[in-house]
Design a protein around this motif. Sequence first.
Motif, PDB file in Angstrom:
ATOM      1  N   SER A   1       7.537  10.111 -10.711  1.00 14.78           N
ATOM      2  CA  SER A   1       6.112   9.860 -10.501  1.00 14.78           C
ATOM      3  C   SER A   1       5.915   9.637  -9.005  1.00 14.78           C
ATOM      4  O   SER A   1       6.744   8.990  -8.354  1.00 14.78           O
ATOM      5  N   VAL A   2       4.838  10.215  -8.463  1.00 13.69           N
ATOM      6  CA  VAL A   2       4.630  10.213  -7.007  1.00 13.69           C
ATOM      7  C   VAL A   2       4.793   8.822  -6.393  1.00 13.69           C
ATOM      8  O   VAL A   2       5.409   8.671  -5.342  1.00 13.69           O
ATOM      9  N   ASN A   3       4.236   7.804  -7.066  1.00 11.57           N
ATOM     10  CA  ASN A   3       4.214   6.472  -6.460  1.00 11.57           C
ATOM     11  C   ASN A   3       5.167   5.489  -7.129  1.00 11.57           C
ATOM     12  O   ASN A   3       4.901   4.300  -7.192  1.00 11.57           O
ATOM     13  N   VAL A   4       6.281   6.018  -7.618  1.00 10.34           N
ATOM     14  CA  VAL A   4       7.312   5.152  -8.196  1.00 10.34           C
ATOM     15  C   VAL A   4       8.657   5.483  -7.544  1.00 10.34           C
ATOM     16  O   VAL A   4       9.066   6.647  -7.503  1.00 10.34           O
ATOM     17  N   ILE A   5       9.342   4.475  -7.021  1.00 10.97           N
ATOM     18  CA  ILE A   5      10.679   4.663  -6.448  1.00 10.97           C
ATOM     19  C   ILE A   5      11.630   5.051  -7.575  1.00 10.97           C
ATOM     20  O   ILE A   5      11.677   4.366  -8.591  1.00 10.97           O
TER      21      ILE A   5
ATOM     22  N   TRP B   1      -0.415  11.273   0.689  1.00 13.99           N
ATOM     23  CA  TRP B   1       0.543  11.955  -0.187  1.00 13.99           C
ATOM     24  C   TRP B   1       0.598  13.432   0.197  1.00 13.99           C
ATOM     25  O   TRP B   1      -0.438  14.074   0.367  1.00 13.99           O
TER      26      TRP B   1
ATOM     27  N   GLN C   1      -3.551  -1.004   1.997  1.00 11.49           N
ATOM     28  CA  GLN C   1      -2.876  -0.072   2.901  1.00 11.49           C
ATOM     29  C   GLN C   1      -3.551   1.302   2.922  1.00 11.49           C
ATOM     30  O   GLN C   1      -4.087   1.744   1.909  1.00 11.49           O
TER      31      GLN C   1
ATOM     32  N   THR D   1       8.186   6.942   0.342  1.00 10.43           N
ATOM     33  CA  THR D   1       8.829   7.105  -0.965  1.00 10.43           C
ATOM     34  C   THR D   1       8.770   8.561  -1.396  1.00 10.43           C
ATOM     35  O   THR D   1       7.724   9.199  -1.283  1.00 10.43           O
TER      36      THR D   1
ATOM     37  N   ARG E   1       2.858   5.076   3.608  1.00 13.09           N
ATOM     38  CA  ARG E   1       1.809   4.048   3.679  1.00 13.09           C
ATOM     39  C   ARG E   1       1.949   3.161   4.927  1.00 13.09           C
ATOM     40  O   ARG E   1       3.054   2.932   5.413  1.00 13.09           O
TER      41      ARG E   1
ATOM     42  N   GLY F   1       9.080  10.318  -4.791  1.00  9.54           N
ATOM     43  CA  GLY F   1       9.119   9.940  -6.212  1.00  9.54           C
ATOM     44  C   GLY F   1       9.365  11.099  -7.150  1.00  9.54           C
ATOM     45  O   GLY F   1       9.771  10.900  -8.295  1.00  9.54           O
ATOM     46  N   THR F   2       9.091  12.340  -6.681  1.00 11.38           N
ATOM     47  CA  THR F   2       9.353  13.512  -7.523  1.00 11.38           C
ATOM     48  C   THR F   2      10.065  14.563  -6.679  1.00 11.38           C
ATOM     49  O   THR F   2       9.816  14.674  -5.473  1.00 11.38           O
TER      50      THR F   2
ATOM     51  N   ASP G   1       5.183  10.085  -0.221  1.00  5.94           N
ATOM     52  CA  ASP G   1       4.139   9.054  -0.237  1.00  5.94           C
ATOM     53  C   ASP G   1       4.424   8.131   0.951  1.00  5.94           C
ATOM     54  O   ASP G   1       5.453   7.474   1.001  1.00  5.94           O
TER      55      ASP G   1
ATOM     56  N   GLY H   1      -0.622  -3.404  -1.654  1.00  6.51           N
ATOM     57  CA  GLY H   1       0.069  -2.113  -1.613  1.00  6.51           C
ATOM     58  C   GLY H   1      -0.536  -1.120  -2.574  1.00  6.51           C
ATOM     59  O   GLY H   1      -0.515   0.090  -2.336  1.00  6.51           O
TER      60      GLY H   1
ATOM     61  N   LEU I   1       5.811   2.317   4.830  1.00  7.30           N
ATOM     62  CA  LEU I   1       6.604   2.584   3.631  1.00  7.30           C
ATOM     63  C   LEU I   1       6.655   4.096   3.406  1.00  7.30           C
ATOM     64  O   LEU I   1       5.674   4.792   3.659  1.00  7.30           O
TER      65      LEU I   1
ATOM     66  N   HIS J   1       7.114   0.033  -7.524  1.00  9.02           N
ATOM     67  CA  HIS J   1       5.887   0.668  -7.037  1.00  9.02           C
ATOM     68  C   HIS J   1       6.043   1.014  -5.549  1.00  9.02           C
ATOM     69  O   HIS J   1       6.443   0.173  -4.748  1.00  9.02           O
ATOM     70  N   SER J   2       5.697   2.242  -5.201  1.00  8.21           N
ATOM     71  CA  SER J   2       5.870   2.707  -3.824  1.00  8.21           C
ATOM     72  C   SER J   2       4.951   1.997  -2.834  1.00  8.21           C
ATOM     73  O   SER J   2       5.213   1.995  -1.645  1.00  8.21           O
ATOM     74  N   GLY J   3       3.875   1.411  -3.332  1.00 13.66           N
ATOM     75  CA  GLY J   3       2.922   0.778  -2.427  1.00 13.66           C
ATOM     76  C   GLY J   3       3.153  -0.708  -2.249  1.00 13.66           C
ATOM     77  O   GLY J   3       2.725  -1.296  -1.258  1.00 13.66           O
TER      78      GLY J   3
ATOM     79  N   THR K   1       7.413  15.280  -3.479  1.00 10.32           N
ATOM     80  CA  THR K   1       6.235  14.559  -3.012  1.00 10.32           C
ATOM     81  C   THR K   1       6.683  13.479  -2.036  1.00 10.32           C
ATOM     82  O   THR K   1       7.714  12.848  -2.229  1.00 10.32           O
TER      83      THR K   1
END
Lengths: 437, 437
Positions: free
Chosen positions: A287-291, B231, B227, B277, B302, B279-280, B300, B378, B275, A242-244, B298
Motif C-alpha cells: 500500500s502506497v502509505n504503509v511501510i 506521491w 505535513q 517510503t 513528506r 510501499g508498493t 511517498d 503525519g 520521510l 504508517h508512512s506519514g 510508488t
Amino acid sequence: MTASIDFNSIKTQKGRLLETIHETAKWGAKGKWGPGETETGVCRLALTDLDKKVRDWFVEQVTDLGCQVKVDQVGNIFAIFPGQNEGVPTGIGSHLDTQPTGGRYDGVLGVLSGLEVLRTLKENDIVPHYPIALVNWTNEEGARFPMSMVASGVWAEAISLQTCLDLESFDDVPRKFGDELKRIGYAGETPASYHANPLACHFEIHIEQGPILENEQKKIGVVVGGQAFEWNMVTVRGKSSHSGTTPMNTRSDSLLATSRIITMAIETAEEHGGLATVGTLSLEPSSVNVIPLEVKFTLDVRHVEDAQLAKIMNVIKKKTEEIATTSINTKYAKPLSVTFDNITTSKAVKFNQTNIDTVKKAALSLFDESQVREIVSGAGHDSCFTSTRIPTSMIFIPSKDGLSHTPEEHSSPEDVENGFQVLLRTVLIYDEMRAKK
Amino acid sequence: MTASIDFNSIKTQKGRLLETIHETAKWGAKGKWGPGETETGVCRLALTDLDKKVRDWFVEQVTDLGCQVKVDQVGNIFAIFPGQNEGVPTGIGSHLDTQPTGGRYDGVLGVLSGLEVLRTLKENDIVPHYPIALVNWTNEEGARFPMSMVASGVWAEAISLQTCLDLESFDDVPRKFGDELKRIGYAGETPASYHANPLACHFEIHIEQGPILENEQKKIGVVVGGQAFEWNMVTVRGKSSHSGTTPMNTRSDSLLATSRIITMAIETAEEHGGLATVGTLSLEPSSVNVIPLEVKFTLDVRHVEDAQLAKIMNVIKKKTEEIATTSINTKYAKPLSVTFDNITTSKAVKFNQTNIDTVKKAALSLFDESQVREIVSGAGHDSCFTSTRIPTSMIFIPSKDGLSHTPEEHSSPEDVENGFQVLLRTVLIYDEMRAKK
C-alpha cells in the motif's frame, strides 16, 4: 570414401541448415518481431501436438538418411547413423522443444546442425569409423513440465524414471509427462539409461544466449564447462507502519533493508568475478502509505568455481546479517529478521579436456585464434547431464545482443553456417581419433 | 450554571467515554488480538449497514441531550447543542467509519469524546455562550469509497458534490456513494457547504497513529498542522536478459538501479528532516533467472514544509538521473530510463494559531509543560479540510507502539480520559473567548 580429415574435399550445401531451421519453425511460429516471414519466434512446448509434428518429421528425415531410430522411455530420440564398425556411437544432440516465448535457434540449432552433419556425410559418401547418434532430448526447457533437462537427467541416472513420468504440466488441466508421451506416440521401449543405451561421448552446438562472443567479435566459443549456481528465497521481515506518522529513527523498513541487500549482493558477486540477479520480488502489505512488513525475493548467484560460489554466498549472508541487525551509516531500518531458504544448488560442470581440445582443433581449422575463445556456459544444457557420465563438450555461436528465450533471438546466417562446419569437423576428428586408439 | 472556566467544579464520569467506545465497537468488532472481550479491532466501512447502526445510535444519543440534528447532502451529521446565544456553532468532530483492518480508536475517539463533552455539559447544567456542533464526517477513511476525507472536502468546497456522490465502492458489486447514502437513510437536505452550513471553528481529538508521544512520554500532542506530501509512480526500465549468460558489465538491471534509488531517496529525505517510503513495487517479467526489464514503485515523500519537500524531490530526481545514466562505483547497471509520474501533491497544512493556543492552554491546565508537546500530523484528517475554511486545530493522544489501521491499535484508558478532558476544556475556553469578543 571413408572418414578422413581432408575437409576441403567435403562438399557442403551452404544455407541448407538455415532453410531447415526455418522450415521446422512452421510448427509453432509465434511472436512476430519484423516484417519478414522468418521474423518470428517459436512456441513448441514439449510433448504437445506441435512437438509430435516436428518429431515425426525428424524421424522421417533421419530414416531417409539410413539411420536406425530408437526412442527411449522418456521420449529421447536416438537416430543412429551407421559406421564401418559396430560400437558405441559418437553422440551429438540438443532439443527441439522451446520456451513459450522461444526463438528459432535455442536447441533447434543443435539438433538440425546434427541432421546437416548426417546429410553431408551421406551426400559425400562418408561412412564414419563408428556410428553417430543424433539425439533429440525431451523437455530440455522445463517450460511445460517443470524440470529442465529432465530427460537427459534420467538418461544420466541423475533423475529417476518415475519422477520424470509423473511430472505434471503447467496446462490449465495439468497432464502427466508419461501420459502425454503415450498420447503423441513417443513412449519408447529403449531404456532411458546411459549404460543400457550408451553413447561414446556428447557434442552439442548451441547459441551462446549471452553477449560475450558478439561483444568480443569471436566466431566460435569452445565451451569448457558450466557455471555453478545457487538459488535462494530471501525473506526480510521488518515492521509495518504508517508512512506519514512513523519517524525515520523508529522504522524497520523491510524494503529499505532489501534494497541494501540487493545492492550489496550484486556488488559482492561482481567483486568475486561471479554473477548475482534478483529476478522476483514481492512485498506485503503493498500500500502506497504503509511501510512494508515483509519482502520476499529470489537471489540467483553464479560462479565458474564451486569454492568461489560458496565464498560469495558466505560474504553475502554475513553482510546481510550486518544490514539487518546493526546500523549501517544511518540510524534506521533496524533490527529486521532475514532468512535464506535454499531452492537449489548446482555444482560447476567441467567438460572433458579431450572433447574440448577436439572442438578447439575443429574451430582452429576454420578460423584464426583471435576468432575463437574458450567460454563457460551460463545456462544449463543437456550436455551438463551427459558430462557426468561420458566425455562431453559444446560449441557456441554468437547470439545477437545476447538475447534468448525471446522471439527476437537471432544468430546470423554466417554464424549458423560456421557452427555447423565446426560440428562437422569435430565429429570427424573425434571419429578418426577413436579409430586410431 | 453558565459556561465558566472553573474547571474543578465540573463533574465528569471517569471511564464512561471508554465504555462508550467499547459499546459502539459491537457494530463491526473484528480482528481478535487478545483474550479480553474488548481486544478486537473494528471493521465498519462507510455507509454500510453497520455504519447505519452506529449513526442511528449516535443520533439517538445526541437527540436525548437536546441537540438539533442536521444531516447534509453527503451524510455528515451535525448535532447542535444549544447555547445561550444564537450564532455559528463551535465545531468539534471526527468520524465513525473505520478501515477494513481498523482499530477501536481512529476517528471514533474524536466523535465519542465530543459526545462525552456534550453529556458532561448537560449533566453539569452548563449552557455554553454559543451552540456547539458535534460532527460525524462521512467516509473519512476512503476505505470503501476511494477518496479519503471526501465529505469534509465537499463541505470545504474543495471537492464537488457530484464527484462525491458518484464515487464507486470497492465492493464486489460496486455501489455509488449517493445510492448507499439514500439506502441507509442519510442523504440529508442540508447543503454540504461551509458557508451555507457554517462552523465557527473545528477542534478534533485523535490518536497520534505514530510513536512520538509514547517514545517521549508525553500525555498530549498540540497539533500545529499537517505535513506536505508528494506521491509518485516511478518506472525504471532496463534490459531483460538471462541471469546466467549476461556478464555484469553488459547488464542494465532495473532492480539494481531501483535498489540504489530507494536507498538514496530514503537517505535524502532523512537528511532533510523528511520521510520517504516505498510501499508498493512490482517487476516484469518476474522469473528467477531473468534480469528484470522494468520495475514500478510508488514513492511517498513528506516534510512539514512545502519548500523542503520540493527540495527533497529535486535532489531525489537529480540523483536518480545520476544512478540511471552514469556509473556509480561500479561499471554496470547503465544506462536505464527512469520516469516519475506524479500521483498527488498535498500542501502542508498550518493550523490556526489561536486554536493551537487554545488547545495548549487547555492541556497546560491539566499537565506540566514537560508532558505536552507541539506535533505535526503525519496523516490526513478532516481537520485538514476544515482548516482551509475555518480556524482549526487538533489534539493528539499517544498510540501504543505507534500502531494504527490494525486491530491492535491501542491507547490507554488514562490517555483516552486525558484527551477528553483537554477537549472539554478547549471547547469551554474557546466558547468563553468568543463571548468576550
